[in-house]
Motif scaffolding. Sequence first.
Motif, PDB file in Angstrom:
ATOM      1  N   GLU A  71     -45.587 -56.223 -13.720  1.00  0.00           N
ATOM      2  CA  GLU A  71     -45.991 -57.452 -13.144  1.00  0.00           C
ATOM      3  C   GLU A  71     -47.412 -57.286 -12.499  1.00  0.00           C
ATOM      4  N   ARG A  72     -47.774 -56.227 -11.818  1.00  0.00           N
ATOM      5  CA  ARG A  72     -48.931 -56.112 -11.196  1.00  0.00           C
ATOM      6  C   ARG A  72     -50.201 -55.788 -12.120  1.00  0.00           C
ATOM      7  N   PHE A  73     -50.028 -55.049 -13.178  1.00  0.00           N
ATOM      8  CA  PHE A  73     -51.021 -54.402 -13.989  1.00  0.00           C
ATOM      9  C   PHE A  73     -50.933 -55.013 -15.514  1.00  0.00           C
ATOM     10  N   LEU A  74     -49.737 -55.233 -16.226  1.00  0.00           N
ATOM     11  CA  LEU A  74     -49.770 -55.543 -17.537  1.00  0.00           C
ATOM     12  C   LEU A  74     -50.378 -57.052 -17.777  1.00  0.00           C
ATOM     13  N   ILE A  75     -50.921 -57.167 -18.962  1.00  0.00           N
ATOM     14  CA  ILE A  75     -51.572 -58.579 -18.995  1.00  0.00           C
ATOM     15  C   ILE A  75     -51.024 -58.862 -20.500  1.00  0.00           C
ATOM     16  N   ASP A  76     -49.993 -59.765 -20.464  1.00  0.00           N
ATOM     17  CA  ASP A  76     -49.273 -60.047 -21.869  1.00  0.00           C
ATOM     18  C   ASP A  76     -49.341 -61.705 -22.073  1.00  0.00           C
ATOM     19  N   GLY A  77     -49.202 -62.057 -23.324  1.00  0.00           N
ATOM     20  CA  GLY A  77     -49.027 -63.351 -23.520  1.00  0.00           C
ATOM     21  C   GLY A  77     -50.298 -64.096 -23.778  1.00  0.00           C
ATOM     22  N   ILE A  78     -51.590 -63.492 -23.564  1.00  0.00           N
ATOM     23  CA  ILE A  78     -52.730 -63.934 -23.576  1.00  0.00           C
ATOM     24  C   ILE A  78     -53.249 -64.582 -25.210  1.00  0.00           C
ATOM     25  N   VAL A  79     -52.550 -63.999 -26.041  1.00  0.00           N
ATOM     26  CA  VAL A  79     -53.077 -64.436 -27.434  1.00  0.00           C
ATOM     27  C   VAL A  79     -51.895 -65.404 -27.788  1.00  0.00           C
ATOM     28  N   SER A  80     -52.336 -66.758 -27.921  1.00  0.00           N
ATOM     29  CA  SER A  80     -51.449 -67.663 -28.173  1.00  0.00           C
ATOM     30  C   SER A  80     -52.198 -68.715 -29.026  1.00  0.00           C
ATOM     31  N   LYS A  81     -51.321 -69.235 -30.178  1.00  0.00           N
ATOM     32  CA  LYS A  81     -51.801 -70.316 -31.015  1.00  0.00           C
ATOM     33  C   LYS A  81     -52.702 -71.443 -30.401  1.00  0.00           C
ATOM     34  N   ASP A  82     -53.909 -71.631 -30.698  1.00  0.00           N
ATOM     35  CA  ASP A  82     -54.730 -72.847 -30.371  1.00  0.00           C
ATOM     36  C   ASP A  82     -54.728 -72.981 -28.859  1.00  0.00           C
ATOM     37  N   ALA A  83     -54.861 -71.747 -28.090  1.00  0.00           N
ATOM     38  CA  ALA A  83     -55.173 -71.672 -26.529  1.00  0.00           C
ATOM     39  C   ALA A  83     -55.933 -70.830 -26.110  1.00  0.00           C
ATOM     40  N   VAL A  84     -56.627 -71.020 -25.146  1.00  0.00           N
ATOM     41  CA  VAL A  84     -57.483 -69.921 -24.678  1.00  0.00           C
ATOM     42  C   VAL A  84     -56.748 -69.675 -23.266  1.00  0.00           C
ATOM     43  N   LYS A  85     -56.417 -68.237 -23.164  1.00  0.00           N
ATOM     44  CA  LYS A  85     -55.718 -67.877 -21.853  1.00  0.00           C
ATOM     45  C   LYS A  85     -56.557 -66.781 -21.389  1.00  0.00           C
ATOM     46  N   CYS A  86     -56.502 -66.795 -19.972  1.00  0.00           N
ATOM     47  CA  CYS A  86     -57.352 -65.849 -19.211  1.00  0.00           C
ATOM     48  C   CYS A  86     -56.420 -65.325 -17.831  1.00  0.00           C
ATOM     49  N   VAL A  87     -56.779 -64.066 -17.398  1.00  0.00           N
ATOM     50  CA  VAL A  87     -56.164 -63.779 -16.207  1.00  0.00           C
ATOM     51  C   VAL A  87     -57.260 -62.876 -15.208  1.00  0.00           C
ATOM     52  N   TYR A  88     -57.277 -63.635 -14.099  1.00  0.00           N
ATOM     53  CA  TYR A  88     -58.396 -63.250 -13.178  1.00  0.00           C
ATOM     54  C   TYR A  88     -57.960 -62.164 -12.323  1.00  0.00           C
ATOM     55  N   THR A  89     -58.356 -60.947 -12.413  1.00  0.00           N
ATOM     56  CA  THR A  89     -57.597 -59.741 -11.921  1.00  0.00           C
ATOM     57  C   THR A  89     -57.912 -59.543 -10.467  1.00  0.00           C
ATOM     58  N   HIS A  90     -58.967 -59.927  -9.840  1.00  0.00           N
ATOM     59  CA  HIS A  90     -59.398 -59.378  -8.484  1.00  0.00           C
ATOM     60  C   HIS A  90     -60.072 -58.194  -8.543  1.00  0.00           C
ATOM     61  N   TYR A  91     -59.854 -57.277  -9.540  1.00  0.00           N
ATOM     62  CA  TYR A  91     -60.515 -56.017  -9.640  1.00  0.00           C
ATOM     63  C   TYR A  91     -61.997 -56.352 -10.106  1.00  0.00           C
ATOM     64  N   ASP A  92     -63.189 -56.136  -9.219  1.00  0.00           N
ATOM     65  CA  ASP A  92     -64.200 -56.570  -9.467  1.00  0.00           C
ATOM     66  C   ASP A  92     -64.498 -57.584  -9.925  1.00  0.00           C
ATOM     67  N   ARG A  93     -63.561 -58.681  -9.681  1.00  0.00           N
ATOM     68  CA  ARG A  93     -63.651 -60.230 -10.288  1.00  0.00           C
ATOM     69  C   ARG A  93     -63.466 -60.344 -11.439  1.00  0.00           C
ATOM     70  N   MET A  94     -62.883 -59.344 -12.511  1.00  0.00           N
ATOM     71  CA  MET A  94     -62.940 -59.381 -14.036  1.00  0.00           C
ATOM     72  C   MET A  94     -62.093 -60.364 -14.389  1.00  0.00           C
ATOM     73  N   MET A  95     -62.232 -61.089 -15.331  1.00  0.00           N
ATOM     74  CA  MET A  95     -61.436 -61.946 -15.951  1.00  0.00           C
ATOM     75  C   MET A  95     -61.033 -61.365 -17.284  1.00  0.00           C
TER      76      MET A  95
END
Length: 290
Positions: free
Chosen positions: A36-60
Motif C-alpha cells: 500500500e505504501r510503496f507499490l504503484i499499480d494500475g497506472i497503465v489503463s486504456k484511454d486514461a492518464v493516471k499519476c501518483v503523487y509520492t511526496h518523496y521529493d514531490r515526484m509524480m
Amino acid sequence: MHCISATMTTFTTIITAKKIESTSLCKNYDTALIRERFLIDGIVSKDAVKCVYTHYDRMMVGAAHPVAEQLQLENYVNLKAGYFLERREIGIINVAGDGIVTADGGTFTLKKFDCLYIGRGVKRVTFSSKNSDIPAVFYMLSAPAHTSHPTRLMQIDEAAKVDAGSAATANQRAINKYIHAGGIKSCQLVMGLTTLQPGSVWNTMPAHTHDRRMEAYFYFDLPAGQKIMHFMGEGHETRHITINNYEAVVSPPWSIHSGCGTASYNFIWGMAGENMDYTDMDVVSINDLR
C-alpha cells in the motif's frame, strides 16, 4: 495513508497520493501495508492518464495509455498551479507501440524506448497512438522545477550507454541514460532505461541507497505469468514487493532498490533530489545484505 483522488472519468488525469514513511515505521509493516505504501499499480489503463503523487521529493509517477482517443495531461488541484507544468518538469518514455506527444503545439513521435523531456512552463501536453491496434504506453516522471529547460526528444540510439554485469551473475544489462547531467538538461530529474539480456534476471546488484535523492522503478516487458521480486528496505533489514508487468515501486532515500525476475524484463529508473550525479550512491556490499 491519506489518499487524494479525483473522480474517475474517461480521458482525464487521475491522481492519487502516497505519504512519506520513515524506516522506523516500515520495520513493523506486513506485506499488505508495504504494498500500500510503496507499490504503484494500475497506472497503465486504456484511454486514461493516471499519476501518483509520492511526496518523496514531490515526484509524480504516472502513465498515459492512449488507444482510441487523444489524451491530455490535466492539472491537479493540489498543485495549486494554473496548469500541470507551471512549476514542474516531466520526462516521458514510450514502452510500447509508436506514439505522438504534443507540447504547446510542437509534435514529437516516440518509438519504443524513445524519451521526451518537457520543461517548466509548457501549458498543453497531449498523448496519442499512431496505431490503435499497437497502442503506445507512455511512462512519466515529473518533479518540481525552479527554471525552464527546452523540450527535447532523445531516441534510444542517442542515449549514453553503459554495459554492466555478466551472464555468470545473471545480470548482464545495458543502461541507457537520457535525462542526466551529461544528456538532456533538467532542473533535478534524472531518468533512464535498463534492458536485460535473455537469461539475465538481476538488476542493480550490488544494491545501494541515495541519501540525497529518491528513486522510482517501473518494470515492463515482463512475460505473462512471470513475476519480479523487488527488494527494498535498509541493507541490513530488507523487505520485498512482488511486482507485475507495468507496475512501479517508490524507493525512499534510505532504501535499497534491486530486483530479480523469474524471467528477463526491462525497467525504467528515475530520480529527483539534491543532485544529478549518476554515480552518487552509497553501495551496500552483497555480503552485508540481511
